[in-house]
Design a protein around this motif. Structure first.
Motif, PDB file in Angstrom:
ATOM      1  N   ARG A   1       8.028  -2.123 -15.240  1.00 53.98           N
ATOM      2  CA  ARG A   1       6.736  -2.646 -14.812  1.00 53.98           C
ATOM      3  C   ARG A   1       5.680  -1.542 -14.779  1.00 53.98           C
ATOM      4  N   CYS A   2       6.054  -0.396 -14.225  1.00 52.37           N
ATOM      5  CA  CYS A   2       5.108   0.720 -14.167  1.00 52.37           C
ATOM      6  C   CYS A   2       4.827   1.259 -15.562  1.00 52.37           C
ATOM      7  N   ARG A   3       5.845   1.287 -16.438  1.00 52.65           N
ATOM      8  CA  ARG A   3       5.621   1.778 -17.796  1.00 52.65           C
ATOM      9  C   ARG A   3       4.603   0.877 -18.499  1.00 52.65           C
TER      10      ARG A   3
ATOM     11  N   ARG B   1       8.322  12.049  -9.784  1.00 58.84           N
ATOM     12  CA  ARG B   1       7.530  10.893  -9.351  1.00 58.84           C
ATOM     13  C   ARG B   1       7.142  10.042 -10.540  1.00 58.84           C
ATOM     14  N   CYS B   2       6.988   8.766 -10.274  1.00 58.80           N
ATOM     15  CA  CYS B   2       6.517   7.818 -11.286  1.00 58.80           C
ATOM     16  C   CYS B   2       5.119   8.230 -11.730  1.00 58.80           C
ATOM     17  N   GLU B   3       4.880   8.251 -13.043  1.00 51.84           N
ATOM     18  CA  GLU B   3       3.576   8.695 -13.543  1.00 51.84           C
ATOM     19  C   GLU B   3       2.522   7.593 -13.566  1.00 51.84           C
TER      20      GLU B   3
ATOM     21  N   PRO C   1      -1.105   4.385  -9.529  1.00 53.13           N
ATOM     22  CA  PRO C   1      -1.116   3.636  -8.266  1.00 53.13           C
ATOM     23  C   PRO C   1       0.260   3.595  -7.596  1.00 53.13           C
ATOM     24  N   CYS C   2       1.317   3.946  -8.336  1.00 55.48           N
ATOM     25  CA  CYS C   2       2.673   3.897  -7.771  1.00 55.48           C
ATOM     26  C   CYS C   2       3.063   5.268  -7.213  1.00 55.48           C
ATOM     27  N   ARG C   3       3.237   6.236  -8.112  1.00 61.07           N
ATOM     28  CA  ARG C   3       3.636   7.602  -7.732  1.00 61.07           C
ATOM     29  C   ARG C   3       4.893   7.611  -6.862  1.00 61.07           C
TER      30      ARG C   3
ATOM     31  N   TYR D   1       8.576   6.916 -15.643  1.00 61.47           N
ATOM     32  CA  TYR D   1       8.144   5.803 -14.793  1.00 61.47           C
ATOM     33  C   TYR D   1       9.334   5.285 -14.001  1.00 61.47           C
ATOM     34  N   CYS D   2       9.039   4.726 -12.820  1.00 65.78           N
ATOM     35  CA  CYS D   2      10.129   4.287 -11.950  1.00 65.78           C
ATOM     36  C   CYS D   2      10.710   2.964 -12.421  1.00 65.78           C
ATOM     37  N   SER D   3       9.944   2.227 -13.245  1.00 61.67           N
ATOM     38  CA  SER D   3      10.393   0.899 -13.642  1.00 61.67           C
ATOM     39  C   SER D   3       9.695   0.491 -14.930  1.00 61.67           C
TER      40      SER D   3
HETATM   41 ZN    ZN Z   1       6.264   3.322 -10.498  1.00 63.66          ZN
END
Ligand code: ZN
Length: 197
Positions: free
Chosen positions: A30-32, A6-8, A11-13, A26-28
């Motif tokens: 943006r999330c990083r 899962r994205c760390e 708020p995303c996960r 991270y999934c992207s």
């Molecule tokens: Zn994410």
């Protein structure tokens, strides 16, 4: 069955894309970026204290190794650097031990990005303190300095809402998601505490 990575970014996960590298967190991009911003937002007074834990999705405190942690056992706490590097659980927590750092927890005070009227007065009075969005997404934590008479925690009705005051013997889930451009520092909360009690 292996656990889906899962994205760390809390708020995303979201699940990581199947094309992600094995060590991706991270999934992207943006999330990083958002996660890095949250990490930088944490006041230095908190980051400097070795009172960090991880926490599960059910808010159980964990050590950086994923064992159970306790808000009264310093041996289960870690430095900020080690807690942020850990991937145990879903996020961070900070232990309040009565050293004068206090948190006002405004539960369910956000309707989308709007602050409920009962909470706005507290936020106004706490100007100069760092405010972060709570893990649930619809509450706020105000971090500052002060003392609660008698120690422990207090729960008070305030208009249509509830404010909780904490100073020791528990840990607070930390998201690091700053609210309203508040400064990353612990301002004085004593006058706010006095006016609430
Ligand atoms: Zn994410």
């Amino acid at each position: 069955m292996p656990k889906t990575p899962r994205c760390e970014h809390e708020p995303c996960r979201g699940p990581l894309p199947i094309t992600a590298r094995a060590d991706a967190r991270y999934c992207s991009g943006r999330c990083r970026t958002a996660a890095c911003r949250a990490r930088r937002s944490v006041p230095k007074e908190l980051a400097a204290r070795p009172r960090w834990v991880r926490r599960s999705s059910r808010k159980v405190p964990l050590t950086v190794d994923g064992q159970s942690a306790s808000s009264t056992d310093p041996a289960t706490w870690s430095r900020y650097r080690d807690a942020t590097a850990s991937s145990a659980g879903v996020g961070l927590g900070f232990v309040l031990d009565g050293d004068g750092i206090v948190v006002l927890d405004l539960d369910h005070c956000l309707d989308g990005d709007q602050v409920e009227p009962w909470a706005q007065g507290v936020l106004d009075a706490a100007a100069g303190c760092w405010v972060e969005r709570s893990a649930g997404g619809d509450g706020l934590h105000i971090w500052g300095r002060g003392r609660l008479p008698g120690g422990g925690g207090r729960r008070l009705r305030l208009g249509a809402g509830t404010v909780e005051l904490y100073g020791d013997g528990r840990y607070i889930a930390v998201t690091g998601e700053p609210w309203g451009g508040t400064p990353p520092r612990l301002g004085d909360l004593q006058h706010v505490i006095n006016s609430l009690l």
